[in-house]
Structure formats: structure tokens, C-alpha cells
Motif scaffolding. Structure first.
Motif, PDB file in Angstrom:
ATOM      1  N   LEU A  91      -8.232  10.146   0.028  1.00  0.00           N
ATOM      2  CA  LEU A  91      -7.446   9.700   1.180  1.00  0.00           C
ATOM      3  C   LEU A  91      -8.062   8.462   1.822  1.00  0.00           C
ATOM      4  CD1 LEU A  91      -6.496  13.071   2.917  1.00  0.00           C
ATOM      5  CD2 LEU A  91      -5.071  11.628   1.467  1.00  0.00           C
ATOM      6  N   VAL A  92      -9.378   8.470   2.013  1.00  0.00           N
ATOM      7  CA  VAL A  92     -10.044   7.326   2.645  1.00  0.00           C
ATOM      8  C   VAL A  92      -9.928   6.086   1.754  1.00  0.00           C
ATOM      9  CG1 VAL A  92     -12.270   6.416   3.406  1.00  0.00           C
ATOM     10  CG2 VAL A  92     -11.622   8.762   3.975  1.00  0.00           C
ATOM     11  N   PHE A  93     -10.170   6.247   0.462  1.00  0.00           N
ATOM     12  CA  PHE A  93     -10.102   5.103  -0.448  1.00  0.00           C
ATOM     13  C   PHE A  93      -8.680   4.550  -0.531  1.00  0.00           C
ATOM     14  CE2 PHE A  93      -9.380   3.388  -4.726  1.00  0.00           C
ATOM     15  CZ  PHE A  93     -10.341   2.386  -4.754  1.00  0.00           C
ATOM     16  N   SER A  94      -7.687   5.414  -0.650  1.00  0.00           N
ATOM     17  CA  SER A  94      -6.303   4.951  -0.771  1.00  0.00           C
ATOM     18  C   SER A  94      -5.835   4.276   0.516  1.00  0.00           C
ATOM     19  CB  SER A  94      -5.384   6.125  -1.124  1.00  0.00           C
ATOM     20  OG  SER A  94      -5.469   7.149  -0.143  1.00  0.00           O
ATOM     21  N   LEU A  95      -6.258   4.776   1.678  1.00  0.00           N
ATOM     22  CA  LEU A  95      -5.899   4.124   2.939  1.00  0.00           C
ATOM     23  C   LEU A  95      -6.558   2.752   3.039  1.00  0.00           C
ATOM     24  CD1 LEU A  95      -4.585   4.097   5.711  1.00  0.00           C
ATOM     25  CD2 LEU A  95      -6.548   5.370   6.599  1.00  0.00           C
ATOM     26  N   PHE A  96      -7.810   2.648   2.620  1.00  0.00           N
ATOM     27  CA  PHE A  96      -8.518   1.370   2.646  1.00  0.00           C
ATOM     28  C   PHE A  96      -7.825   0.343   1.747  1.00  0.00           C
ATOM     29  CE2 PHE A  96     -11.823  -1.360   0.718  1.00  0.00           C
ATOM     30  CZ  PHE A  96     -12.235  -2.037   1.851  1.00  0.00           C
ATOM     31  N   ILE A  97      -7.474   0.754   0.527  1.00  0.00           N
ATOM     32  CA  ILE A  97      -6.804  -0.161  -0.397  1.00  0.00           C
ATOM     33  C   ILE A  97      -5.413  -0.533   0.124  1.00  0.00           C
ATOM     34  CG2 ILE A  97      -5.901  -0.416  -2.730  1.00  0.00           C
ATOM     35  CD1 ILE A  97      -8.925  -0.568  -2.551  1.00  0.00           C
ATOM     36  N   ALA A  98      -4.708   0.433   0.715  1.00  0.00           N
ATOM     37  CA  ALA A  98      -3.369   0.148   1.241  1.00  0.00           C
ATOM     38  C   ALA A  98      -3.423  -0.868   2.369  1.00  0.00           C
ATOM     39  CB  ALA A  98      -2.717   1.445   1.721  1.00  0.00           C
ATOM     40  N   ILE A  99      -4.431  -0.763   3.230  1.00  0.00           N
ATOM     41  CA  ILE A  99      -4.568  -1.738   4.322  1.00  0.00           C
ATOM     42  C   ILE A  99      -4.834  -3.130   3.761  1.00  0.00           C
ATOM     43  CG2 ILE A  99      -6.017  -2.403   6.280  1.00  0.00           C
ATOM     44  CD1 ILE A  99      -6.362   0.553   6.892  1.00  0.00           C
ATOM     45  N   LEU A 100      -5.663  -3.207   2.715  1.00  0.00           N
ATOM     46  CA  LEU A 100      -5.926  -4.511   2.096  1.00  0.00           C
ATOM     47  C   LEU A 100      -4.668  -5.085   1.447  1.00  0.00           C
ATOM     48  CD1 LEU A 100      -9.418  -3.967   0.402  1.00  0.00           C
ATOM     49  CD2 LEU A 100      -8.909  -5.096   2.573  1.00  0.00           C
ATOM     50  N   ILE A 180      -1.581   5.432  -2.300  1.00  0.00           N
ATOM     51  CA  ILE A 180      -1.575   4.037  -1.852  1.00  0.00           C
ATOM     52  C   ILE A 180      -0.157   3.582  -1.544  1.00  0.00           C
ATOM     53  CG2 ILE A 180      -1.990   1.658  -2.612  1.00  0.00           C
ATOM     54  CD1 ILE A 180      -4.433   2.679  -4.105  1.00  0.00           C
ATOM     55  N   LEU A 181       0.788   3.935  -2.397  1.00  0.00           N
ATOM     56  CA  LEU A 181       2.184   3.543  -2.153  1.00  0.00           C
ATOM     57  C   LEU A 181       2.730   4.181  -0.884  1.00  0.00           C
ATOM     58  CD1 LEU A 181       3.821   3.587  -5.705  1.00  0.00           C
ATOM     59  CD2 LEU A 181       3.062   1.630  -4.363  1.00  0.00           C
ATOM     60  N   LEU A 182       2.410   5.445  -0.644  1.00  0.00           N
ATOM     61  CA  LEU A 182       2.879   6.111   0.564  1.00  0.00           C
ATOM     62  C   LEU A 182       2.249   5.494   1.812  1.00  0.00           C
ATOM     63  CD1 LEU A 182       2.847   9.849  -0.599  1.00  0.00           C
ATOM     64  CD2 LEU A 182       4.835   8.379  -0.238  1.00  0.00           C
ATOM     65  N   PHE A 183       0.963   5.184   1.739  1.00  0.00           N
ATOM     66  CA  PHE A 183       0.321   4.531   2.879  1.00  0.00           C
ATOM     67  C   PHE A 183       0.907   3.144   3.116  1.00  0.00           C
ATOM     68  CE2 PHE A 183      -3.606   7.346   2.537  1.00  0.00           C
ATOM     69  CZ  PHE A 183      -3.364   7.950   3.762  1.00  0.00           C
ATOM     70  N   LEU A 184       1.211   2.422   2.040  1.00  0.00           N
ATOM     71  CA  LEU A 184       1.836   1.105   2.196  1.00  0.00           C
ATOM     72  C   LEU A 184       3.188   1.217   2.898  1.00  0.00           C
ATOM     73  CD1 LEU A 184       1.099  -0.795  -1.143  1.00  0.00           C
ATOM     74  CD2 LEU A 184       0.566  -1.565   1.175  1.00  0.00           C
ATOM     75  N   ALA A 185       3.976   2.206   2.500  1.00  0.00           N
ATOM     76  CA  ALA A 185       5.280   2.404   3.154  1.00  0.00           C
ATOM     77  C   ALA A 185       5.100   2.713   4.636  1.00  0.00           C
ATOM     78  CB  ALA A 185       6.036   3.535   2.461  1.00  0.00           C
ATOM     79  N   GLY A 186       4.093   3.545   4.963  1.00  0.00           N
ATOM     80  CA  GLY A 186       3.848   3.855   6.363  1.00  0.00           C
ATOM     81  C   GLY A 186       3.367   2.654   7.152  1.00  0.00           C
ATOM     82  N   LEU A 187       2.489   1.850   6.564  1.00  0.00           N
ATOM     83  CA  LEU A 187       1.968   0.670   7.257  1.00  0.00           C
ATOM     84  C   LEU A 187       3.061  -0.365   7.497  1.00  0.00           C
ATOM     85  CD1 LEU A 187      -1.423   0.252   5.352  1.00  0.00           C
ATOM     86  CD2 LEU A 187      -1.122   0.981   7.723  1.00  0.00           C
ATOM     87  N   LEU A 216       0.102   6.174  14.169  1.00  0.00           N
ATOM     88  CA  LEU A 216       1.464   6.005  13.680  1.00  0.00           C
ATOM     89  C   LEU A 216       1.615   6.372  12.201  1.00  0.00           C
ATOM     90  CD1 LEU A 216       2.626   2.757  15.512  1.00  0.00           C
ATOM     91  CD2 LEU A 216       3.086   5.149  16.088  1.00  0.00           C
ATOM     92  N   ILE A 217       0.518   6.336  11.440  1.00  0.00           N
ATOM     93  CA  ILE A 217       0.611   6.765  10.038  1.00  0.00           C
ATOM     94  C   ILE A 217       0.082   8.181   9.853  1.00  0.00           C
ATOM     95  CG2 ILE A 217       0.418   4.403   9.171  1.00  0.00           C
ATOM     96  CD1 ILE A 217      -2.457   5.126   8.323  1.00  0.00           C
ATOM     97  N   SER A 218      -0.156   8.898  10.949  1.00  0.00           N
ATOM     98  CA  SER A 218      -0.636  10.278  10.829  1.00  0.00           C
ATOM     99  C   SER A 218       0.326  11.180  10.056  1.00  0.00           C
ATOM    100  CB  SER A 218      -0.930  10.857  12.215  1.00  0.00           C
ATOM    101  OG  SER A 218       0.207  10.779  13.060  1.00  0.00           O
ATOM    102  N   PRO A 219       1.670  11.017  10.158  1.00  0.00           N
ATOM    103  CA  PRO A 219       2.539  11.824   9.285  1.00  0.00           C
ATOM    104  C   PRO A 219       2.332  11.518   7.804  1.00  0.00           C
ATOM    105  CG  PRO A 219       3.783  10.940  11.134  1.00  0.00           C
ATOM    106  CD  PRO A 219       2.459  10.257  11.153  1.00  0.00           C
ATOM    107  N   ILE A 220       2.062  10.241   7.468  1.00  0.00           N
ATOM    108  CA  ILE A 220       1.797   9.887   6.071  1.00  0.00           C
ATOM    109  C   ILE A 220       0.464  10.458   5.622  1.00  0.00           C
ATOM    110  CG2 ILE A 220       1.676   7.989   4.424  1.00  0.00           C
ATOM    111  CD1 ILE A 220       4.353   8.280   5.752  1.00  0.00           C
ATOM    112  N   ILE A 221      -0.526  10.499   6.525  1.00  0.00           N
ATOM    113  CA  ILE A 221      -1.816  11.097   6.187  1.00  0.00           C
ATOM    114  C   ILE A 221      -1.635  12.575   5.862  1.00  0.00           C
ATOM    115  CG2 ILE A 221      -4.096  11.683   7.081  1.00  0.00           C
ATOM    116  CD1 ILE A 221      -4.034   9.148   8.724  1.00  0.00           C
ATOM    117  N   LEU A 222      -0.837  13.271   6.667  1.00  0.00           N
ATOM    118  CA  LEU A 222      -0.571  14.683   6.399  1.00  0.00           C
ATOM    119  C   LEU A 222       0.157  14.858   5.076  1.00  0.00           C
ATOM    120  CD1 LEU A 222      -0.538  17.652   7.220  1.00  0.00           C
ATOM    121  CD2 LEU A 222       1.550  17.192   8.538  1.00  0.00           C
ATOM    122  N   LEU A 223       1.149  13.998   4.815  1.00  0.00           N
ATOM    123  CA  LEU A 223       1.879  14.061   3.552  1.00  0.00           C
ATOM    124  C   LEU A 223       0.937  13.835   2.370  1.00  0.00           C
ATOM    125  CD1 LEU A 223       4.503  14.152   1.880  1.00  0.00           C
ATOM    126  CD2 LEU A 223       4.777  11.707   2.365  1.00  0.00           C
TER     127      LEU A 223
END
Length: 289
Positions: A91-100, A180-187, A216-223
Motif C-alpha cells: 500500500l505504501v509503495f503503490s501510493l508513493f508511485i501513484a503520487i509520482l 497504483i491505478l486505483l490510487f491514481l484514479a483517487g488522486l 480524500l483518498i481514504s476510501p481508495i486506501i480501504l479499497l
């Protein structure tokens, strides 16, 4: 007679039912009967493979898993430990890559495809053929670029630690495509005006991450948390899944395999309930009143 107009909440609810209707119909047609029959089978034992004759054993299969089988409990604990360690790292790695990847950088489309490629390769027949061809953990770790001679100079203890770390990193890289794709959609769903207003008030990037992005991306984090847990416990390389499959189709102990499967399923189900209950107050839904 004038009909009442549907409220926005009711329209959203109906839209949700429409989206899940294909899954519900497919589950009722193809999954419901096998699920119920596997529960029935967990309280029986197959005594005649040809005629598939069943003999009631009560709670015998469950008792065998916890008391008689010397492999089930250690294997179960090992699988849970791997999931507990890998899930937050993924989760941490995918969120980091999605932000980049959410920033405008050169080759952004290429990097998105590169991180999603393991999802396509690692699914179904493609992954099975790679495993049959000998592309296992050793090959993947060596692919990171560590020669085998390096491990010889480290000693057995330290080299095992390094090897386990590289193996875990390989799993993390391999399992982050969907997240990563889900985090990108949330961001990309967060309004840029929120960040502009925060900058006008003097907020730093770090403060905007904790006060705007993360809530704001907490629902995506839960998903992603739920998806990663389920994906980890049901992966094709999961040792518990392999053990249950071998027990059913190699040892022809289908009743006992069904019992282990239901123990495994109930644990995952209870784990997801705990996840939802513990994160209920932490998840922010912007559409709520």
C-alpha cells in the motif's frame, strides 16, 4: 397521478444495484451451489471416489486440521505473517508511485504501463507457464541484479536475510499494479482548487498531503487494503491454497480439503470485518451529509 421523483441518494443506490447485478446473477448461477455443497462436504468424507459416496464425520475434518495435521497450523501462521508484512508495504509503495505518476513527467504513460504489466503477466495461464518453466523466486531475485557470488561472501545467516528482503521486494513490485491505478484514479478525483486554496494559505506540500490528499483518498486506501488482503490470501502461489488443492486432488481427501478451505475462508471473512470496523471512523466520504 403524478409520480414522485427519485432523490439523488435513491438514484445512486439504484445505479449501484445495476452495477453489481451482473456479479450477483453470476454468483447465484455458478457459485452459490458449489459454495453450499463445499460446506456440506466439509462435514463428510469421500469413501468411494468412483461413485462419490459420502460418509458423515461431523466435526472430524475441522478437528483434524487443528489437532492431527502437523502442517496446517504452521503453514496457516506463515501465510498470515506474509500477508501482514506485505500488505502495508504494498500500500505504501503503490501510493508513493501513484503520487509520482500523478505529476506531469516525461514517459508517464510508459511507467503506468510498466507497473501494470505484471498484473497481465501474473494472471492465469501466463503465470502458470512461467512457473512451470522454472521462473520462480530465485530467478526473480537474481533478476534484481545480485550475483550469486555475493551471497557466498556474506555467510549463510546474512545472505538468507538479504535474500528474503529481495524476495519480499520482488513480491511488492509484482503486486502493485492494480493498487497504483486505483490510487491514481483517487488522486485525479481530488479538485485542484483545494490545493490552490491551501497554497494561498501558506500550506506546505507535506501539510497538504496529510490534510487534503490522505483524507480524500481514504476510501481508495480501504479499497486497496481489502483488495490486497484478498489477493494475498488467494494468490496462485499461496502455500495454503496449494496445500488445500493438493489435499483435494492429489491425496483425494476432498472432505478434509473442504474443511480447511472453510476455516481459511472464515478467517479471511473475519479479518475483513475487523478491517471495516477499525477503519470506519478514519474513512472520509465526501458525499455524506
Amino acid at each position: 397521478m403524478t409520480g414522485k421523483k427519485l432523490s439523488l441518494e435513491r438514484k445512486k443506490m439504484l445505479a449501484g444495484y445495476v452495477y453489481i447485478a451482473p456479479w450477483a446473477i453470476g454468483f447465484a448461477l455458478f457459485m452459490l451451489y458449489p459454495l453450499i455443497y463445499s460446506l456440506w462436504l466439509a462435514f463428510h468424507e469421500v469413501v468411494g471416489v468412483g461413485n462419490f459416496d459420502l460418509e458423515p464425520v461431523g466435526w472430524g475434518n475441522f478437528n483434524k486440521a487443528f489437532v492431527l495435521d502437523t502442517q496446517f497450523i504452521p503453514l496457516f501462521i506463515s501465510v498470515v505473517q506474509d500477508a501482514v508484512i506485505n500488505t502495508p508495504l504494498i500500500l505504501v509503495f503503490s501510493l508513493f508511485i501513484a503520487i509520482l505518476l500523478n505529476h506531469k513527467i516525461r514517459g508517464r504513460a510508459f511507467f503506468r504501463a510498466a507497473f501494470f504489466l505484471p498484473v497481465l503477466i501474473g494472471s492465469g495461464l501466463a503465470m502458470q507457464q512461467l512457473l512451470y518453466a522454472g521462473v520462480g523466486k530465485d530467478t526473480l531475485v537474481n533478476g534484481i541484479g545480485v550475483p550469486e557470488e555475493v551471497f557466498l561472501y556474506m555467510g549463510p545467516t546474512f545472505s538468507q536475510i538479504v535474500f528474503d528482503m529481495l524476495s519480499r521486494l520482488t513480491v511488492i513490485f509484482w503486486k502493485t499494479g492494480v493498487q497504483i491505478l486505483l490510487f491514481l484514479a483517487g488522486l485525479q478525483g481530488i479538485s485542484l482548487s483545494l490545493y490552490e486554496s491551501a497554497r494561498c494559505d501558506g500550506a506546505t506540500e507535506w501539510e497538504m498531503f496529510w490534510k487534503i490528499t490522505l483524507p480524500l483518498i481514504s476510501p481508495i486506501i480501504l479499497l486497496n487494503l481489502v483488495y490486497t488482503c484478498v489477493d494475498s490470501f488467494t494468490d496462485i502461489n499461496n502455500r495454503m491454497m496449494v496445500y488445500i488443492k493438493d489435499t483435494a486432488f492429489t491425496k483425494i481427501e476432498m472432505g478434509y480439503a473442504s474443511g480447511m478451505g472453510w476455516i481459511y475462508f472464515l478467517f479471511i471473512f473475519l479479518l475483513l470485518i475487523i478491517v471495516f470496523a477499525s477503519t470506519r471512523r478514519l474513512v472520509v466520504y465526501t458525499g455524506e451529509k
